[in-house]
Write a protein that holds these residues in place. Sequence first.
Motif, short mmCIF file in Angstrom:
data_model
loop_
_atom_site.label_atom_id
_atom_site.label_comp_id
_atom_site.label_asym_id
_atom_site.label_seq_id
_atom_site.Cartn_x
_atom_site.Cartn_y
_atom_site.Cartn_z
N ALA A 164 0.81 -1.22 0.00
CA ALA A 164 0.00 0.00 0.00
C ALA A 164 0.84 1.27 0.00
O ALA A 164 0.51 2.24 -0.70
CB ALA A 164 -0.94 -0.01 1.20
N VAL A 165 1.91 1.30 0.78
CA VAL A 165 2.64 2.57 0.92
C VAL A 165 3.40 2.94 -0.34
O VAL A 165 3.79 4.10 -0.52
CB VAL A 165 3.62 2.53 2.12
N HIS A 166 3.61 1.98 -1.25
CA HIS A 166 4.39 2.28 -2.46
C HIS A 166 3.53 2.40 -3.71
O HIS A 166 4.06 2.69 -4.79
CB HIS A 166 5.46 1.21 -2.67
N LEU A 167 2.23 2.17 -3.61
CA LEU A 167 1.38 2.30 -4.78
C LEU A 167 1.08 3.78 -5.06
O LEU A 167 1.04 4.60 -4.14
CB LEU A 167 0.06 1.55 -4.57
N ASP A 168 0.82 4.09 -6.31
CA ASP A 168 0.35 5.42 -6.65
C ASP A 168 -1.10 5.56 -6.18
O ASP A 168 -1.77 4.56 -5.89
CB ASP A 168 0.46 5.66 -8.15
N PRO A 169 -1.62 6.78 -6.06
CA PRO A 169 -2.98 6.96 -5.52
C PRO A 169 -4.06 6.18 -6.25
O PRO A 169 -5.00 5.68 -5.61
CB PRO A 169 -3.20 8.48 -5.63
N ALA A 170 -3.94 6.05 -7.57
CA ALA A 170 -4.97 5.32 -8.31
C ALA A 170 -4.98 3.85 -7.90
O ALA A 170 -6.06 3.25 -7.73
CB ALA A 170 -4.74 5.45 -9.81
N ARG A 171 -3.81 3.27 -7.75
CA ARG A 171 -3.74 1.86 -7.34
C ARG A 171 -4.13 1.70 -5.87
O ARG A 171 -4.71 0.69 -5.47
CB ARG A 171 -2.36 1.29 -7.62
N GLN A 172 -3.79 2.67 -5.04
CA GLN A 172 -4.23 2.61 -3.64
C GLN A 172 -5.76 2.61 -3.58
O GLN A 172 -6.36 1.84 -2.81
CB GLN A 172 -3.67 3.80 -2.86
N ALA A 173 -6.39 3.45 -4.39
CA ALA A 173 -7.85 3.50 -4.40
C ALA A 173 -8.42 2.17 -4.89
O ALA A 173 -9.45 1.70 -4.37
CB ALA A 173 -8.32 4.65 -5.29
N ARG A 174 -7.77 1.55 -5.87
CA ARG A 174 -8.26 0.25 -6.36
C ARG A 174 -8.12 -0.81 -5.27
O ARG A 174 -9.02 -1.64 -5.07
CB ARG A 174 -7.48 -0.16 -7.61
N LEU A 175 -7.02 -0.79 -4.54
CA LEU A 175 -6.84 -1.76 -3.46
C LEU A 175 -7.91 -1.57 -2.39
O LEU A 175 -8.40 -2.54 -1.80
CB LEU A 175 -5.44 -1.61 -2.86
N LEU A 176 -8.30 -0.33 -2.16
CA LEU A 176 -9.30 -0.05 -1.14
C LEU A 176 -10.71 -0.44 -1.57
O LEU A 176 -11.64 -0.36 -0.76
CB LEU A 176 -9.25 1.43 -0.76
N THR A 177 -10.90 -0.86 -2.81
CA THR A 177 -12.22 -1.40 -3.19
C THR A 177 -12.48 -2.75 -2.54
O THR A 177 -13.63 -3.20 -2.48
CB THR A 177 -12.35 -1.54 -4.72
N PHE A 178 -11.43 -3.41 -2.05
CA PHE A 178 -11.59 -4.70 -1.39
C PHE A 178 -11.93 -4.56 0.09
O PHE A 178 -12.27 -5.55 0.74
CB PHE A 178 -10.31 -5.53 -1.53
N CYS A 179 -11.79 -3.36 0.65
CA CYS A 179 -11.96 -3.21 2.10
C CYS A 179 -12.35 -1.76 2.39
O CYS A 179 -12.42 -0.91 1.50
CB CYS A 179 -10.67 -3.58 2.83
N ASP A 180 -12.57 -1.46 3.66
CA ASP A 180 -12.88 -0.10 4.09
C ASP A 180 -11.63 0.71 4.38
O ASP A 180 -11.64 1.94 4.26
CB ASP A 180 -13.77 -0.12 5.33
N ALA A 181 -10.58 0.04 4.81
CA ALA A 181 -9.35 0.76 5.18
C ALA A 181 -8.20 -0.24 5.25
O ALA A 181 -8.41 -1.46 5.30
CB ALA A 181 -9.52 1.48 6.51
N ILE A 182 -6.99 0.30 5.28
CA ILE A 182 -5.79 -0.52 5.39
C ILE A 182 -4.92 0.05 6.50
O ILE A 182 -4.62 1.25 6.52
CB ILE A 182 -4.99 -0.54 4.07
N GLY A 183 -4.54 -0.80 7.44
CA GLY A 183 -3.62 -0.39 8.48
C GLY A 183 -2.19 -0.50 7.97
O GLY A 183 -1.79 -1.55 7.48
N VAL A 184 -1.45 0.58 8.05
CA VAL A 184 -0.05 0.57 7.63
C VAL A 184 0.83 0.80 8.86
O VAL A 184 0.36 1.23 9.91
CB VAL A 184 0.22 1.64 6.55
N PHE A 185 2.10 0.48 8.71
CA PHE A 185 3.03 0.55 9.84
C PHE A 185 2.47 -0.29 11.00
O PHE A 185 1.88 -1.33 10.76
CB PHE A 185 3.32 2.00 10.23
N GLU A 186 2.65 0.15 12.23
CA GLU A 186 2.24 -0.67 13.37
C GLU A 186 0.78 -0.38 13.73
O GLU A 186 0.31 0.75 13.63
CB GLU A 186 3.17 -0.39 14.55
N GLY A 187 0.05 -1.43 14.17
CA GLY A 187 -1.40 -1.35 14.24
C GLY A 187 -2.00 -1.12 15.61
O GLY A 187 -3.22 -1.01 15.73
N GLU A 188 -1.17 -1.05 16.66
CA GLU A 188 -1.74 -0.94 18.00
C GLU A 188 -2.60 0.31 18.16
O GLU A 188 -3.78 0.25 18.55
CB GLU A 188 -0.61 -0.94 19.05
#
Length: 573
Positions: free
Chosen positions: A227-251
Amino acid sequence: MTAPPVLVHPPFADPTQPYPSLPTLKSWLAAKGLDVRVVDLNVAAAHHLFADVTLEALATQVGARLLELDWRQDLDFEHQRELLALVSARASAEQLLAMDPTPIAVFQDPDRFYDPLAYSWARLRSDALFEVLSATHFPFRFGWNHVTHHTVPWSFDLLAHYADGQSPLAAFYADFVRGLPDETPLVGISVVFPSQIPDALALARAVRQWRPGAFLILGGPCIHQVAVHLDPARQARLLTFCDAIGVFEGEATLEALLPRLPLPPGELAAALRDVPNLLSLDGQGAPRFGPRWTLDPRISPTPDFSDLDLDRYLAPSRTLLYAPTRGCYWGKCSFCYYGLAETATASYREVPPEKAAEQLADLQRQYGVDHFYLSCDVLSPSYAVRLAGALLDRGVRITWSSDLKIERFFTPERCQRLFEAGLRAAAFGIESGSDRILGLIRKGTDRATMTTVNRAFHDAGVATEWMTFTDHPTESVAEALETVAWIAEEAPQVDLFIVGQFGLERGSDIAKSPEAYGVQSIHYAAGDDLRLYALFTQVGPPRSPDEVARVDSAVNALSSRYALHPYPWAGAN
């Protein structure tokens, strides 16, 4: 919340022990008054796949599809390849139906596990299962640690196709999700390895279908690196599978997110803006990152494995993973991109060794576990010795293994102290037998030092694993052969080794400064929407087929001295 949020470790990954990330999150959230339930669907899927009813269904599928293709008057190329896979898998299907005991029974039985013939039989039968699974779900290929398409990388379209019913575990996921309470507020799916991506998205599809009211979040180091290395268009496409993505540490992400879930959708979208380490879409459909947050492991509670049945794993005794450090103390290797970072490795942080020793003792008492793998990027030499001292001072009698970087600090006396504190195996990033390549890598050590220190560990009674690779940019054939010859020379002191092939990681220093390493260009295969596998060309001609064969022949000759068991069987147990 009337039902707890659910955090899931999906297939396909190492089934020999529970991964520590979700139990670590569970304990952090419990300390904040938040309850979550952890589910390991990966080990559950292993049992499902080896169940009699599943094996019988797969065998029936092989036979039915063989008849269907055989009756056709002509076959195109893809159907010819499928037919070949089915013919090859038919004998494996028959073996699976007749086997007694099952591979799971062998892996879980201390007597048979340590019998080399029984162990090899079980491992080969598990390979047979995946051969059959791959034939019945052509053109996808499966293993404990890989899910791939036969010929092309994972595009978003192909991932969506797979998630919409092509996974062999689609019905398994539907049953699991339908079993969740209707009011389940959140389902989090942890994607640690690339092999989990396709089935994580297939599971996400099942959540969308059967529990559409649940907030669906992906997290984990693998999906983070995507996720952190995709361009915004690909990030938006990845987010069609879910509501959000946790990056880095998740606590802190889940700590901030869970209390907001009762908000209605319109208000929730705005409330996600300041959730730490969260990638979501803003009101205009553009990806946005929440504020960055970094864990201080000194305040982390003991991981909570209580939701997991530790006797379900494919190992002869209980083992646990525990992370006393985060990040890498060295952080200079040119090729490395690992874990929850944007480049290289995360900043190095430590649980105080005294606290780590107490937490290991707590885990031993609570779960009846005597062997631990210290699951971290690498322990610093000083920390490893201080932890050994803390274990000895508190009388904590466990055995453990970990990744270590060879340094002169590891004297014979310190290696002996590590052994006395329970260290029984150490994996070393040896990388290369060429001092020139080691210098180019910025390994910070040389061949002579690594030879001496490895022998000190071996003499102390610690089994050693060498992780090496060939084909680093500008490496000559002679330098590749140096690596293999060096392992052969030290074979009496090397218990396990890997000779891999260099792969360019997009967050590495080589990717940032390719010209400094003789890399001419970096590109990706058409369709590799996730940008998982960087391709590159280097200055100078590539190796000839004869040169490649020379290196392969040397590796094969060395390998003949060892029992060959591909991961996870060789290393994870």
